[in-house]
Design a protein around this motif. Structure first.
Motif, PDB file in Angstrom:
ATOM      1  N   GLU A 158       7.758  25.159 -11.705  1.00 43.07           N
ATOM      2  CA  GLU A 158       7.588  26.450 -11.920  1.00 43.07           C
ATOM      3  C   GLU A 158       6.294  25.999 -12.947  1.00 43.07           C
ATOM      4  OE1 GLU A 158      10.963  27.392 -13.600  1.00 43.07           O
ATOM      5  OE2 GLU A 158      11.714  28.306 -12.372  1.00 43.07           O
ATOM      6  N   ALA A 159       6.048  24.345 -13.091  1.00 41.76           N
ATOM      7  CA  ALA A 159       4.757  24.191 -13.580  1.00 41.76           C
ATOM      8  C   ALA A 159       3.345  23.422 -12.620  1.00 41.76           C
ATOM      9  CB  ALA A 159       5.258  23.248 -14.897  1.00 41.76           C
ATOM     10  N   GLY A 160       3.989  23.790 -11.762  1.00 34.44           N
ATOM     11  CA  GLY A 160       3.124  23.617 -10.462  1.00 34.44           C
ATOM     12  C   GLY A 160       2.701  22.600  -9.989  1.00 34.44           C
ATOM     13  N   LEU A 161       3.774  21.685 -10.443  1.00 32.49           N
ATOM     14  CA  LEU A 161       3.882  20.147  -9.725  1.00 32.49           C
ATOM     15  C   LEU A 161       4.258  20.868  -8.175  1.00 32.49           C
ATOM     16  CD1 LEU A 161       3.255  19.637 -12.851  1.00 32.49           C
ATOM     17  CD2 LEU A 161       5.371  17.368 -12.684  1.00 32.49           C
ATOM     18  N   PRO A 162       4.554  19.096  -7.715  1.00 31.55           N
ATOM     19  CA  PRO A 162       4.977  18.891  -6.750  1.00 31.55           C
ATOM     20  C   PRO A 162       5.784  19.579  -6.286  1.00 31.55           C
ATOM     21  CG  PRO A 162       3.408  17.699  -6.591  1.00 31.55           C
ATOM     22  CD  PRO A 162       3.150  18.041  -7.620  1.00 31.55           C
ATOM     23  N   GLU A 163       6.814  19.602  -5.391  1.00 28.64           N
ATOM     24  CA  GLU A 163       8.281  19.588  -5.114  1.00 28.64           C
ATOM     25  C   GLU A 163       8.742  18.685  -5.150  1.00 28.64           C
ATOM     26  OE1 GLU A 163      12.225  21.730  -3.462  1.00 28.64           O
ATOM     27  OE2 GLU A 163      10.180  22.539  -3.201  1.00 28.64           O
ATOM     28  N   PRO A 164       9.764  17.690  -5.980  1.00 29.92           N
ATOM     29  CA  PRO A 164      10.484  16.822  -5.488  1.00 29.92           C
ATOM     30  C   PRO A 164      11.196  16.638  -4.737  1.00 29.92           C
ATOM     31  CG  PRO A 164      11.131  17.328  -7.731  1.00 29.92           C
ATOM     32  CD  PRO A 164      10.123  18.229  -7.305  1.00 29.92           C
ATOM     33  N   ALA A 165      11.719  15.151  -3.816  1.00 29.04           N
ATOM     34  CA  ALA A 165      12.590  14.793  -2.853  1.00 29.04           C
ATOM     35  C   ALA A 165      13.730  14.527  -3.750  1.00 29.04           C
ATOM     36  CB  ALA A 165      12.261  13.736  -1.754  1.00 29.04           C
ATOM     37  N   VAL A 166      14.762  14.967  -3.348  1.00 30.06           N
ATOM     38  CA  VAL A 166      16.276  14.992  -3.974  1.00 30.06           C
ATOM     39  C   VAL A 166      17.000  14.445  -3.869  1.00 30.06           C
ATOM     40  CG1 VAL A 166      18.364  16.181  -4.698  1.00 30.06           C
ATOM     41  CG2 VAL A 166      15.889  17.676  -4.885  1.00 30.06           C
ATOM     42  N   ALA A 167      17.912  13.332  -4.239  1.00 34.96           N
ATOM     43  CA  ALA A 167      18.326  12.146  -3.682  1.00 34.96           C
ATOM     44  C   ALA A 167      17.535  11.220  -2.532  1.00 34.96           C
ATOM     45  CB  ALA A 167      19.766  12.595  -2.898  1.00 34.96           C
ATOM     46  N   TRP A 168      16.735  11.131  -3.159  1.00 32.04           N
ATOM     47  CA  TRP A 168      15.675  10.000  -2.442  1.00 32.04           C
ATOM     48  C   TRP A 168      16.163   8.593  -2.283  1.00 32.04           C
ATOM     49  CZ3 TRP A 168      11.590   6.873  -1.301  1.00 32.04           C
ATOM     50  CH2 TRP A 168      10.559   6.663  -0.048  1.00 32.04           C
ATOM     51  N   ASN A 169      16.797   8.162  -1.084  1.00 25.78           N
ATOM     52  CA  ASN A 169      16.729   6.388  -0.674  1.00 25.78           C
ATOM     53  C   ASN A 169      15.282   5.972  -0.548  1.00 25.78           C
ATOM     54  OD1 ASN A 169      19.871   6.955  -0.495  1.00 25.78           O
ATOM     55  ND2 ASN A 169      19.656   7.463   1.406  1.00 25.78           N
ATOM     56  N   LEU A 170      15.418   4.678  -1.909  1.00 23.72           N
ATOM     57  CA  LEU A 170      14.220   3.737  -2.122  1.00 23.72           C
ATOM     58  C   LEU A 170      15.098   2.787  -1.239  1.00 23.72           C
ATOM     59  CD1 LEU A 170      11.327   2.940  -2.668  1.00 23.72           C
ATOM     60  CD2 LEU A 170      12.698   2.026  -5.036  1.00 23.72           C
ATOM     61  N   PHE A 171      13.716   2.131  -0.046  1.00 26.65           N
ATOM     62  CA  PHE A 171      14.114   1.489   0.809  1.00 26.65           C
ATOM     63  C   PHE A 171      12.614  -0.009  -0.127  1.00 26.65           C
ATOM     64  CE2 PHE A 171      16.431   4.183   3.148  1.00 26.65           C
ATOM     65  CZ  PHE A 171      17.451   3.771   3.033  1.00 26.65           C
ATOM     66  N   ASP A 172      12.547  -1.558   0.255  1.00 23.70           N
ATOM     67  CA  ASP A 172      11.995  -2.203   0.271  1.00 23.70           C
ATOM     68  C   ASP A 172      11.431  -2.351   1.599  1.00 23.70           C
ATOM     69  OD1 ASP A 172      13.157  -4.660   1.555  1.00 23.70           O
ATOM     70  OD2 ASP A 172      14.032  -5.445  -0.338  1.00 23.70           O
ATOM     71  N   SER A 173      10.080  -3.569   1.696  1.00 20.14           N
ATOM     72  CA  SER A 173       9.481  -4.285   3.073  1.00 20.14           C
ATOM     73  C   SER A 173      10.766  -4.160   4.158  1.00 20.14           C
ATOM     74  CB  SER A 173       7.795  -4.956   2.834  1.00 20.14           C
ATOM     75  OG  SER A 173       8.692  -5.740   2.020  1.00 20.14           O
ATOM     76  N   LEU A 218      -0.196  11.900 -12.345  1.00 17.06           N
ATOM     77  CA  LEU A 218      -2.068  12.015 -12.235  1.00 17.06           C
ATOM     78  C   LEU A 218      -2.050  10.186 -12.323  1.00 17.06           C
ATOM     79  CD1 LEU A 218      -2.532  14.230 -15.363  1.00 17.06           C
ATOM     80  CD2 LEU A 218      -3.104  14.754 -13.091  1.00 17.06           C
ATOM     81  N   ARG A 219      -1.554   9.420 -12.787  1.00 16.86           N
ATOM     82  CA  ARG A 219      -1.822   8.259 -13.488  1.00 16.86           C
ATOM     83  C   ARG A 219      -1.624   7.625 -11.720  1.00 16.86           C
ATOM     84  NH1 ARG A 219       0.832   8.777 -17.487  1.00 16.86           N
ATOM     85  NH2 ARG A 219       2.784   7.876 -16.518  1.00 16.86           N
ATOM     86  N   SER A 220      -1.126   8.339 -10.987  1.00 18.59           N
ATOM     87  CA  SER A 220      -0.747   7.710  -9.304  1.00 18.59           C
ATOM     88  C   SER A 220      -0.987   8.427  -8.389  1.00 18.59           C
ATOM     89  CB  SER A 220       0.658   8.515  -8.668  1.00 18.59           C
ATOM     90  OG  SER A 220       1.959   7.447 -10.157  1.00 18.59           O
ATOM     91  N   GLY A 221      -2.519   9.327  -8.808  1.00 21.83           N
ATOM     92  CA  GLY A 221      -3.769   9.946  -7.956  1.00 21.83           C
ATOM     93  C   GLY A 221      -3.203  11.037  -7.520  1.00 21.83           C
ATOM     94  N   TRP A 222      -1.740  12.078  -8.042  1.00 22.16           N
ATOM     95  CA  TRP A 222      -1.979  13.676  -8.037  1.00 22.16           C
ATOM     96  C   TRP A 222      -3.322  14.758  -8.397  1.00 22.16           C
ATOM     97  CZ3 TRP A 222       0.021  17.402 -11.662  1.00 22.16           C
ATOM     98  CH2 TRP A 222       0.037  18.152 -11.131  1.00 22.16           C
ATOM     99  N   THR A 223      -3.717  15.341  -7.772  1.00 25.31           N
ATOM    100  CA  THR A 223      -5.094  15.851  -8.071  1.00 25.31           C
ATOM    101  C   THR A 223      -4.302  17.681  -8.110  1.00 25.31           C
ATOM    102  OG1 THR A 223      -6.600  14.486  -7.118  1.00 25.31           O
ATOM    103  CG2 THR A 223      -6.831  17.369  -7.982  1.00 25.31           C
ATOM    104  N   PRO A 224      -4.259  17.853  -9.243  1.00 27.37           N
ATOM    105  CA  PRO A 224      -3.791  19.434  -9.418  1.00 27.37           C
ATOM    106  C   PRO A 224      -4.757  20.633  -8.850  1.00 27.37           C
ATOM    107  CG  PRO A 224      -4.111  18.710 -11.770  1.00 27.37           C
ATOM    108  CD  PRO A 224      -4.316  17.692 -11.442  1.00 27.37           C
ATOM    109  N   GLY A 225      -3.116  21.411  -7.857  1.00 26.18           N
ATOM    110  CA  GLY A 225      -4.029  22.472  -7.059  1.00 26.18           C
ATOM    111  C   GLY A 225      -3.750  21.831  -5.255  1.00 26.18           C
ATOM    112  N   ARG A 226      -3.708  20.170  -5.340  1.00 20.72           N
ATOM    113  CA  ARG A 226      -3.843  19.838  -4.238  1.00 20.72           C
ATOM    114  C   ARG A 226      -2.585  20.315  -3.173  1.00 20.72           C
ATOM    115  NH1 ARG A 226      -4.922  14.006  -2.952  1.00 20.72           N
ATOM    116  NH2 ARG A 226      -7.229  14.348  -4.021  1.00 20.72           N
TER     117      ARG A 226
END
Length: 304
Positions: free
Chosen positions: A207-222, A296-304
């Motif tokens: 609602e604040a205009g941020l991208p919608e996050p994925a829920v319960a997202w599994n992170l794997f290494d390389s 923002l620190r990770s490269g997100w641009t508001p409105g993109r």
């Protein structure tokens, strides 16, 4: 009077005055301090646990007539569904399908429902409405965020109590309420959510205009090794935002495991932001600011 000679000793913990009379208990005996009077015509041996909805339901149960059952938010609470946060206090709701009649007594919200095949079941010997039907019923009582959180609960977990399709079918069959609040809520429902506050956080971010996050997202290494399941993840920006209720704050071993997990996430090049309870106070703008800053620190641009 000895217990052997006391007819009240052979009654269940909660009973009706009529049951006591049939058992031979003198009316004056029921006015003593030994029995609580939570509802008209009901007595409970001892006291009813304060602020406990399930205790109130157990106390009322002997008074229920055939065809009456716990419904609305009461049913959802008995199914374990997350309730709106304090200071909201769920009430005791009891329904009956026509032509049966709902109870009418102080402390109980009665409902006479449309003619329909009953679907209630028994939980701990209490007649409880089907959770899908109960979810639709709270559409007239709760705010949208709380309705979303309840649906998140119903479709998540090892053994979900419902599917999104079943919730949508219930709306289609019985109709929406309050200008379509159920349909709008269902649009925001996601599986895999672990807490009502996680739902609230996700809704606040979107609602604040941020991208919608994925829920319960599994992170794997390389190498494809599992690292962690992230509550809310922004994979494109390698940002994880998680609500930390500090349930294990006093558990040293659990806290150590959590700290190791956070470090493992960061080693994969992800920013990991913990949202604590006080960050969600008021309108939650502090929590939104923390997530926005990380994006923002990770490269997100508001409105993109």
């Amino acid at each position: 009077m000895s217990e052997r000679n006391d007819p009240a000793a052979f009654l269940p913990t909660a009973f009706t005055v009529a049951q006591a009379r049939d058992a031979g208990v003198p009316r004056g005996r029921l006015r003593g301090a030994s029995f609580a009077q939570p509802f008209h015509g009901v007595r409970v041996r001892g006291a009813v646990e304060a602020n406990s909805l399930s205790a109130s339901c157990r106390a009322l149960a002997p008074r229920l007539r055939p065809g009456q059952f716990f419904s609305h938010e009461t049913a959802l609470a008995l199914h374990g569904v997350w309730m709106p946060e304090w200071p909201y206090r769920p009430l005791v709701h009891v329904s009956a399908y026509r032509p049966a009649r709902e109870p009418r007594t102080h402390g109980v919200v009665g409902h006479r429902l449309q003619v329909r095949e009953p679907a209630w079941t028994h939980l701990d010997d209490l007649p409880v409405e089907d959770p899908i039907r109960a979810w639709r019923q709270v559409g007239g009582l709760w705010r949208r965020g709380d309705i979303v959180a309840a649906a998140d609960f119903l479709i998540s977990g090892t053994v979900p109590l419902a599917t999104t399709a079943e919730l949508r079918a219930e709306i289609t069959r019985m109709g929406d309420v309050r200008r379509g609040i159920l349909g709008r809520a269902l649009h925001d429902v996601r599986a895999g959510v672990r807490s009502a506050r996680e739902t609230r956080l996700r809704l606040l971010l979107v609602e604040a205009g941020l991208p919608e996050p994925a829920v319960a997202w599994n992170l794997f290494d390389s190498r494809g090794t599992f690292v962690a399941e992230l509550d809310l993840a922004f994979p494109r920006y390698r940002v994880a935002v998680e609500y930390d209720g500090r349930v294990h704050a006093e558990d040293v071993a659990q806290f150590a495991r959590d700290a190791d997990r956070w470090a493992a996430i960061r080693r994969e090049g992800w920013a990991h932001e913990r949202i604590l309870a006080h960050h969600l106070d008021g309108d939650g703008r502090v929590a939104v600011g923390i997530a926005r800053g990380a994006l923002l620190r990770s490269g997100w641009t508001p409105g993109r």
